[in-house]
Structures are given as structure tokens and as C-alpha cells.
Design an enzyme around this catalytic site. Structure first.
Site, PDB file in Angstrom:
ATOM      1  N   HIS A   1       5.033   1.061  10.436  1.00 13.90           N
ATOM      2  CA  HIS A   1       4.531   0.809  11.793  1.00 13.90           C
ATOM      3  C   HIS A   1       3.482  -0.301  11.847  1.00 13.90           C
ATOM      4  CE1 HIS A   1       6.910   4.206  12.943  1.00 13.90           C
ATOM      5  NE2 HIS A   1       6.206   5.030  12.195  1.00 13.90           N
ATOM      6  N   ALA A   2       2.488  -0.249  10.971  1.00 16.31           N
ATOM      7  CA  ALA A   2       1.485  -1.324  10.958  1.00 16.31           C
ATOM      8  C   ALA A   2       0.756  -1.282   9.626  1.00 16.31           C
ATOM      9  CB  ALA A   2       0.499  -1.174  12.107  1.00 16.31           C
TER      10      ALA A   2
ATOM     11  N   GLU B   1      -5.897  -1.546  13.139  1.00 23.63           N
ATOM     12  CA  GLU B   1      -5.687  -2.459  12.014  1.00 23.63           C
ATOM     13  C   GLU B   1      -6.820  -3.473  11.889  1.00 23.63           C
ATOM     14  OE1 GLU B   1      -3.486  -1.478  10.045  1.00 23.63           O
ATOM     15  OE2 GLU B   1      -2.611  -0.069  11.471  1.00 23.63           O
TER      16      GLU B   1
ATOM     17  N   GLU C   1       0.841  -1.197   0.000  1.00 21.84           N
ATOM     18  CA  GLU C   1       0.000   0.000   0.000  1.00 21.84           C
ATOM     19  C   GLU C   1       0.878   1.250   0.000  1.00 21.84           C
ATOM     20  OE1 GLU C   1      -3.918   1.656   2.367  1.00 21.84           O
ATOM     21  OE2 GLU C   1      -2.215   1.013   3.555  1.00 21.84           O
TER      22      GLU C   1
ATOM     23  N   TYR D   1      -6.014  10.707   8.691  1.00 20.53           N
ATOM     24  CA  TYR D   1      -6.218   9.917   9.907  1.00 20.53           C
ATOM     25  C   TYR D   1      -6.979  10.712  10.975  1.00 20.53           C
ATOM     26  CZ  TYR D   1      -2.911   6.364   8.232  1.00 20.53           C
ATOM     27  OH  TYR D   1      -2.284   5.381   7.514  1.00 20.53           O
TER      28      TYR D   1
END
Length: 990
Positions: A379-380, A416, A240, A503
Site C-alpha cells: 500500500h505505501a 509516510e 522492508e 500501528y
């Protein structure tokens, strides 16, 4: 745009090669053109690893290029062979979006990275692969475009049309005349000898090779790490937003969903993971006789390319079952043995169950793998069925009990998992609406944690983690709206969309929507939206339509406009409004928030207004929702009387995305209430009043004195998060830098120390007597450092004494860990109050530790010395000796940041600037100019500074530095005026 005609002046490479054979004089020029176009390596298919023998036998011979292009030494080098638009005819390859001629239906993908445990890569790592993509043709075309970057094409075929009902058996083959790459737009182009037929399906068969990316952000990448005392390596992916094309040729747009069958070939000592459960394993040999394991995985649901995931590793895992589906947490073997993955494992299943019940939609996949990488820049990542985390966001060590890490892991895991519905199950149609993924995942991470921890102060945490930061970044002149109307983004522009606006502002939009409706209506609309668009894609308007349907089905919630009109005013417009209430007249108005608001700014236009939900309280009682749907409006119910008990606060629980201002009487009433009974005003609104007032004063909406008046009551304030907000706004870095220039320090010291006693006594007692009591107090853990550093900076004797006690205990007995929230402060004051003996102890600790975070802590602490000779020795060590060979911290800049160090660093540069430039890079000298010159207020100071650095800079650097120093000077002059006004107010109130 329709497909271009296959006729015209364009000459394919095949024809060019034929002409080259007839006209020898053009051979060299054509070879250069071929290299610029990109290339498709032509090798016998039987030699391709991973290619089935049956395919090799049925493939026609692939023609050789006249002069093979040398393989690049790294994947990045391919970027320099970009085909400029003036070297090729105009065509769809010049566009940033794929033409709609082909729709992908299914991928059969095989990857073979050459990762071996006995040969850890030193640099790049080669991989090979093949992909068969089933596509449906919608428009007749003889030119096929798909995404591919940093790959060599080894083989390309098109088979079809496929016969439905015969297991996709092919009835023919469409000859491929040429394959070339438009690298600037990241396309692979297949030139066919005849057009594909609309309505028919075909299979594109491509074999390719590439290099594993060493960048920890893009495509396939490596992690080299230490586990059980051995150096090891793993391979993982990050696709992504647009990095699937770095790994395999594909249709790399989020709306082009397809199913995937994935096969990974890997060394037998490694485990391979992907989105779906393992389907089977077999063994194969390479040309050297080495044995490899072939792992196949079950077919995925329909999903976009950016969610495809692969990992090859030598890890252990812990597992549990939640509602019949297996959850596994993978990590280094040391971490699994130490129990570091247990916390994440224990919270993951319940979070899944909560969201399944909330949305009434079961998690779609049969399993979930979550893996902790030693180093992961993103990070995730929410890959469907295989979520990838950096260790710091997933593993909980025993030493982390006094950090905010436990709560942060909960938030990141919840975020997530939230993506499994918002993003994976339902995906935005294009990246301009990425907030539909990230905004809602960010919002629901708070809802999840609030459900499992109902005692957490949800509004205060949302303010601290989300609102505080975004309100400081956002303003009317920002060109960034949450939902962008522009769709033709370059790849770099797509990456930039993953920012605080997507975000944090996205989460704030979701929260505001939830609050002006109600939770039941909000969730009901989302259920309908998620169910309707499962496994497909949406636009923002699809979401609004389902909210409108939910609103139309009830009569309790009445809105002044459609949901679309209300929310578009927020998501399609940059910035946010300032709402000003005149409590004498009840007149409320809105205006855009500008940085450094200028009086007499142009009046609002219709495009500058928002439809604003106003939730509010009067005298502590919640009032009915009202709407400000024009530039100004009168609300008689908001007028206040002369009574001391009459006051109004707008924006209940800070659920609206705006700041609030009042007339002088409104602020006065709130001041009176704070001084009389602060607890009558909820904690979140004490936070709000402070934060709004200081922001509005800084940007010329109100006077600084109005904000300062709100701090008079602080002797009665026992909430550390309120104190944190006060100190962040009042004791700024600019103010700290000015303490030797103005008398504000002594005034501020008397004013604050008089009010700090209550909050200081509460937390100093906890630190001395029962520091573990802090481990579940998230707001204290994130706020304590600012309280502690300010108290010591102000010279509070007990703070200095406590720092000395904790530092000494740690030095004498290292097992007596300094509490993590205040460790930086204690180490700094341990050095500042100590001698070279303490400094040498920290240097020795720095030399012997391998923990990067601890090294950074110690590097900053050693710069806190007040002795010039120690700081000078520190900088000499930094440019000459081994303990400081890595560049994780620029020691010279760190020293220059302190008041004493600024002068020491300047003198040090006279004879050492070349060594500093060599050690930290030429840019470090420019950074040092700004650090050393951070207090300039006159042109003479700028000239002196430039003369000092003159021989260290190039001419173009001098011009840029001069302009930036002028900006610093102007900012400092503004701060000087502000400090003078603050000082005058403090004299009157101390």
C-alpha cells in the site's frame, strides 16, 4: 559470541575439490554437499556486465566448479537448496542475528535489470549487479557473514586493509577460499585464508545475479499494466523489513546504517529513480550491441538497507518546489494527464513544512519522489527520498468525490511523510521496537490532518480509524505486546510485527502520552529525541529518557512514577485494563480485559496492573487528572449525589487506552442524562458509552440489558457516527442470520424504526437533494452504508423506495452514478426487489467492465436475488462461462451467504461439487461448509451436514471440519441465549 577459530574439522569447498581429484570415489558425494551448501558461480570477471575493465584485469582467475548447478527457473526455487544445520558445522550462521565482527560504512551498488519495453517479461526477469561494501573490522575473523538470498554469487574479493588518508586506496588483498550460503538463515559466508585485522577497514567486492521477484511484496518486483492503451511494465522495490538481501548482498539489519552510492543500468526509454537526485548519465553497450543508459545517483545519508529504493518506469510526473526542495509525483501517463496526482502534490509540500516546523528539524534530503504503482501489496512505503504507493492510496479520480478517499489519501501521505523523521532519520535499533516507527507515524498522521482541517472531529475520527479496531483485537491473553522483549526473531516473525498492535496500539500509546502530559511537553521531548539520535538508532528506553528530561525541566506536570515505569506498564504488557468506578463509594479498580470474562478469575498480581491516567468529566465539566497506580483506589471526588444532574464519565475524549465500567448507579445516572439531554454529553462520549457497554456485556462484565438501556434515547440522536456505533454493535451478522429462528427481528424492527426517523430524514434528504454536500463529511461517508443497509433490512419503506429510485435512474442513464457510500446497498436491493431483467442488466455490466472493484461489487449484488432459479443459474454461470473466469470472487460462497442462497447453494453442490472444487479449489468446499452451517445449534445438524459433505472431503478434513462446526455450534448457542434476553428486553420496551 566471538568469532570461531579457523582451525578444526571443517573442510572448505576448495579443499574438498582437491580431495575429490585424489579420491574419485568421493566426487559424487562432495558434489551433492556443494549443491546443498549453496554456490558461488565462477565466471571470468571480464564477462560480468557492470564490472569495470580495470577491475577485471586486476582480478585473479576464478576457479570453476566441477559441475555447475543449473540456474533455477525462478528465484523461489532456490529456497529448496537450504543447507540444513546437520550438513554443516555449528557456527555463527546458525544464529538469527549477524555477529558484530564487521560494521558496514558504505555501499557502491550497481543493478542491471534486463527490462525492455519491446520484450515485456512473461514470468521472471533476470538482473545482474555488483556491490562494493566498505566495512570496518571490530574482531579478528576469517569468516565473513552477510545477508544474501535468492542470488548467485559470480565473484567475491576482499581488498584491504584500506589506507586512511589515501582515498581508501588498498594496500593488499585477502584471498577468498570459498563462498557458500546458509539459506535457512539467509547468510552468505566468505571463507578467507587469513583473518581480518580489528580496527582496519576493508572493501568486500561482490558480483551477483538473480531474478526479479513476481511477488508484489518482496525485493525487486514487476508491475505489468495498461497505459495510453498499451501494455507496459515497470520495476520497483520493497526492501522492508528484510528484503534488501533478496536484491543484493548486504548487512540487512536496521542498526547497521551506511551511506549508499547507487547506479542503475536501464533501457534508454525508461527513467530510473532512487533515494537521491540523479548525479549523471552515460551510455554503455551490452555484448549484443544494445545500448543501455547508466544512471548514477548522489550519495545517501547514513541509512539502513530497508530504506534503499529503486524504480525503473515509463511514467510522467507533476512537480512543485517546497522550501527550495523539489517534490515530484510520478504516475501512469493517463493519470498525470487526468490530474489524478494533483491532490497528492498539493498536500505533500505543506505536510513536510508543518513537520519541519513542529520538530524544528529540516527534511534531510534535497528532493522527494513519490510514485503510484498500479499494484503494490504494501500500500505505501516510506523509502527516504522515494516513497512508493499503491495507486489507490495516492491518486484521486474525479469519481472519488463521494468517497472517503480524499481523506484517506491525506492520512496515508501524512503517515509516510511522518516516517521521514520517525524511522528514516531516527531508526529503531531492532524490529522488536518497530512501534517507535509505525506508532508515531500513525499518531502524527492524525495531528497533521487535524492541523490542516481543524473542523474535523479529531477524537471521533481517531476512534473510528484506530481505537475501535484495536480494542476489539486486544485482550489479556494476547501474547503480543507493543514492544517485544524478545529480539531473536525469524524473518517470518519480523514480518508479522507489522500488525494492528504496532500501528494502532502504538498510535494509541503516543496519543495517551501526549494527553496526560500536554502537547507542548510532548513535542519538546520528541524534538530532543529526534535531534539527539538523528542518523542513528534507538531503543524504547532512549525515548523515555528524553521524555523524563523534559519532565524534569518543568514543575507543572507531576507524575506518580517515572515515564519509563508508567509507559513500560503499557508497552511491555499485552492487553488493556477495564476501569470500574463505583460512584456511590468513589472506589475505582482495574482488572485485565478478558474475552468472555469468567467470574472469580484469579486476583490481580502486580504484573497485571497498569499505571493508568484518568482524565474525567463530572456533570459536563473537565476535572483534574488523577492516577490509578494500583489495583484499586478511592476517589471521593467521583462520588455522585441523588441529584438527577449528577453524573461522571471517565476517560476524557477516549485518550486513555482502556474501557470503562460503572456500578449500576453510575450507568443509571448516564441513562437518565441521555434521555433528558443527550447533547450535554459530548459526541465522543456518547460513542464511548455505547461501545464500552456493548463490549463489556458481550464479554460478561455487565448485563446486556445495561447496554440496551443506553439506546432508549436514540430518537434524539442526530450524529451518524453514534448511530454507526450502535448499529455495528446491535445489528451484527450473527443477529441477521437468526432472524428466521427467533422473533427478535420483529421486535428490533419496531424498536429501531421508531428511533431512526430523525437520522434517516437528515441523510435521505441530503441524498435526494444535494448529495455532493457529503463529500467533505468523512464520518458520514464511512457511516452511511451501515445506516442505509439496516434501514432497508428493517423494511423502512422510504429506504426501499430510495434504493429503487437510485437503481432505476442508474439503469436508465448510467451517467447517473449511484452515490458511492451506498452503492453496494442500492445494487443489492435493486436486484432483490427486481426480476431477471434487472439481474441480466448487472450481468451485462459485469461482463463489460474491466474495473476490478466494480466487478466485485456487481458479483455480490447479483447474489441478492430472492429467486432460487436465478441464483442457481448464477452459480452455473460461475463454474462454466467466461465472464467469471477470474477468481476475485467465489460466487458459490457469495450466494451461500444469503438466507435464500444458503439452501440453493447446498442443493447445487449435490451435482456440482467437483466442478466447484476445480474452479475455486478444494479449500472452497470447506469454506462452504462453514457458510452453509453458520446457524447450526445441535449435534444432529452437524452430523447431517457432515454426511452431506462426506464424499467431498478427505478424512483429515472431516476431523477438522467437525471440530470447527462444534465451535460454531457453541457460539450460536451462546448467541441464542443472548438473543432471548434481548428479545425479552425489547418486549418490555417496545
Amino acid at each position: 559470541m566471538g568469532p570461531p577459530s579457523s582451525s578444526g574439522f571443517y573442510v572448505s569447498r576448495a579443499v574438498a575439490l582437491l580431495l575429490a581429484g585424489l579420491v574419485a570415489a568421493l566426487l559424487l558425494a562432495l558434489a551433492v554437499l556443494a549443491a546443498l551448501y549453496g554456490h558461488c558461480e565462477r565466471v571470468p570477471p571480464s564477462e560480468l556486465p557492470g564490472l569495470r575493465d580495470s577491475e577485471a584485469e586486476s582480478s585473479p582467475p576464478l576457479r570453476q566448479k566441477p559441475t555447475p548447478t543449473p540456474k533455477p527457473s525462478s528465484a523461489r526455487e532456490l529456497a529448496v537448496t537450504t543447507t540444513p544445520s546437520n550438513w554443516r558445522p555449528p557456527g555463527p550462521w546458525d544464529q538469527l542475528r549477524l555477529p558484530p565482527w564487521l560494521v558496514p560504512l558504505h555501499y557502491d551498488l550497481e543493478l542491471w535489470p534486463q527490462l525492455r519495453p519491446d520484450e515485456l517479461p512473461a514470468g521472471s526477469l533476470p538482473f545482474t549487479g555488483r556491490v562494493n561494501i566498505t566495512v570496518r573490522c571490530t574482531v579478528a575473523t576469517s569468516r565473513l557473514l552477510l545477508h544474501s538470498l535468492f542470488q548467485d554469487c559470480e565473484r567475491a574479493e576482499v581488498r584491504g586493509p584500506l589506507s586512511p588518508g589515501t582515498g581508501n586506496a588498498t594496500v593488499g588483498r585477502v584471498p577468498v577460499d570459498d563462498v557458500w550460503f546458509a539459506l535457512d538463515t539467509e547468510y552468505m559466508v566468505l571463507e578467507l585464508s587469513e583473518p581480518l585485522k580489528p580496527g582496519s577497514s576493508y572493501e568486500l567486492q561482490l558480483s551477483f545475479s538473480g531474478l526479479v521477484n513476481e511477488d508484489l511484496r518482496e525485493g525487486l518486483f514487476l508491475n505489468v499494466y495498461t497505459d495510453q492503451g498499451e501494455r507496459r511494465a515497470l520495476l520497483a522495490s520493497q526492501l522492508e523489513p528484510t528484503f534488501a538481501r533478496y536484491v543484493f548482498p548486504c548487512f540487512d539489519e536496521p542498526a547497521l546504517k551506511a551511506t549508499f552510492n547507487i547506479t542503475m543500468i536501464h533501457h534508454p526509454s525508461y527513467v530510473a529513480l532512487s533515494n537521491m537526485p540523479k548525479l549523471g548519465q552515460s551510455e554503455k553497450e551490452d555484448v549484443n550491441g544494445s545500448k543501455w543508459t547508466v544512471t548514477t545517483f548522489s550519495t545517501t545519508p547514513h541509512m539502513p538497507t530497508y530504506l534503499v529504493a529503486f524504480v525503473i518506469c515509463d511514467y510522467d510526473h507533476v512537480n512543485r518546489t517546497e522550501r527550495g526542495k523539489e517534490i515530484r509525483i510520478w504516475a501512469r501517463k493517463d493519470a498525470i494527464a487526468n490530474g489524478s496526482a494533483d491532490f497528492a502534490l498539493n498536500i505533500t509540500g505543506p505536510i513536510f513544512s508543518f513537520l519541519e516546523d513542529l520538530f524544528n528539524i529540516s527534511y534531510s534530503l534535497p528532493k522527494t519522489d513519490i510514485i503510484a504503482l498500479p499494484s503494490f501489496d504494501n500500500h505505501a512505503m516510506e523509502n527516504w527520498g522515494l516513497m512508493i504507493f499503491d495507486e489507490s492510496g495516492l491518486l484521486l479520480e474525479p469519481k472519488d468525490q463521494l468517497t472517503e478517499k480524499k481523506t484517506l489519501i491525506s492520512y496515508v501521505v501524512s503517515h509516510e511523510i511522518g516516517h521521514q523523521w520517525f524511522g528514516n532519520l531516527v531508526t529503531m535499533n531492532w524490529w522488536n521496537n518497530i512501534w517507535l516507527n509505525e506508532g508515531f507515524a500513525s499518531y502524527f498522521e492524525f495531528e497533521v490532518i487535524n492541523y490542516f482541517n481543524p473542523k474535523l472531529p479529531r477524537n471521533e475520527i481517531f476512534f473510528s480509524n484506530i481505537l475501535h479496531n484495536i480494542l476489539r483485537e486486544d485482550h489479556a491473553l494476547v501474547t503480543r505486546a507493543v514492544a517485544m522483549k524478545v529480539e531473536n526473531f525469524k524473518t517470518s516473525e519480523i514480518q508479522e510485527l507489522f500488525d494492528v498492535f504496532t500501528y494502532s496500539k502504538g498510535a494509541s500509546m503516543a496519543r495517551m502520552l501526549s494527553c496526560f502530559l500536554n502537547e507542548h511537553l510532548f513535542v519538546s521531548a520528541l524534538k530532543s529525541y529526534l535531534k539527539t539520535f538523528s542518523y542513528s538508532n534507538t531503543e524504547q528506553d532512549d525515548l523515555w529518557r528524553h521524555f523524563q528530561m523534559a519532565i524534569n525541566d518543568q514543575s507543572t506536570v507531576i507524575l506518580p512514577a517515572t515515564i519509563k515505569n508508567i509507559m513500560d506498564s503499557w508497552t511491555h504488557q499485552s492487553g488493556f485494563p477495564v476501569i470500574t468506578l463505583n460512584v456511590s463509594t468513589g472506589v475505582m479498580k482495574q482488572e485485565p480485559f478478558y474475552l468472555e470474562n469468567i467470574k472469580n478469575r484469579t486476583l490481580l498480581t502486580s504484573n497485571d496492573t497498569w499505571i493508568v491516567p484518568i482524565l474525567w468529566i463530572k456533570n459536563g465539566t473537565t476535572q483534574p487528572l488523577v492516577w490509578l497506580d494500583q489495583s484499586s483506589k478511592v476517589f471521593p471526588e467521583m462520588q455522585v449525589s441523588d441529584s438527577d444532574h449528577d453524573w461522571v464519565i471517565l476517560n476524557l475524549n477516549m485518550t486513555g487506552y482502556y474501557r470503562v465500567n460503572y456500578d449500576k448507579l453510575g450507568w443509571k445516572k448516564l441513562n437518565q442524562q441521555l434521555e433528558k439531554d443527550p447533547k450535554a454529553i459530548p459526541v465522543i462520549h456518547r460513542l464511548q458509552l455505547i461501545d464500552d457497554a456493548f463490549s463489556l456485556s458481550k464479554n460478561n462484565y455487565i448485563e446486556i440489558e445495561t447496554a440496551l438501556e443506553l439506546t432508549k434515547y436514540l430518537a434524539e440522536e442526530d450524529e451518524i457516527i453514534v448511530w454507526h456505533t450502535v448499529l455495528v454493535n446491535l445489528v451484527t451478522r450473527d443477529l441477521v442470520s437468526e432472524v428466521n429462528i427467533y422473533d427478535i427481528y420483529s421486535l428490533l424492527k419496531r424498536y429501531l424504526l421508531k428511533r431512526l426517523n430523525l437520522i434517516w430524514n437528515i441523510y435521505s434528504t441530503i441524498i435526494r437533494e444535494n448529495v455532493l454536500a457529503l463529500q467533505d463529511d468523512y464520518l458520514a461517508l464511512i457511516s452511511l452504508e451501515k445506516l442505509f443497509v439496516t434501514a432497508c433490512w428493517l423494511g423502512l419503506e422510504d429506504c426501499l423506495q430510495l434504493s429503487k429510485e437510485l437503481f432505476t435512474k442508474w439503469v436508465d442513464h448510467p451517467e447517473n452514478e449511484i452515490p458511492y457510500p451506498i452503492k453496494d446497498v442500492v445494487l443489492c436491493y435493486g436486484i432483490a426487489l427486481g426480476s431477471d431483467k434487472e439481474w441480466d442488466i448487472l450481468l451485462n455490466t459485469y461482463t463489460n467492465t474491466t474495473n476490478k472493484e466494480e466487478k466485485i461489487q456487481l458479483a455480490y449484488a447479483m447474489s441478492c436475488s430472492k429467486d432460487p432459479w436465478i441464483l442457481n443459474r448464477y452459480m452455473e454461470y460461475a463454474i462454466s462461462t467466461s465472464p467469471f473466469t477470474s477468481n476475485e470472487t467465489n460466487i458459490i460462497e457469495v450466494v451461500a451467504s444469503s438466507e435464500v442462497g444458503r439452501y440453493v447453494a447446498k442443493d447445487f453442490l449435490v451435482n456440482n461439487w467437483q466442478a466447484v472444487s476445480k474452479r475455486y479449489g478444494a479449500q472452497s468446499l470447506i469454506n462452504l461448509i462453514y457458510t452453509i452451517g453458520r446457524t447450526v445449534t445441535t449435534d444432529l445438524q452437524i452430523v447431517e451436514l457432515q454426511q452431506f459433505f462426506s464424499n467431498m472431503l478427505e478424512e483429515h478434513q472431516r476431523i477438522r471440519v467437525h471440530a470447527n462446526l462444534q465451535t460454531i455450534k457453541n457460539e450460536n448457542l451462546k448467541n441464542k441465549k443472548l438473543s432471548a434476553r434481548m428479545a425479552a428486553w425489547l418486549r418490555r420496551n417496545t
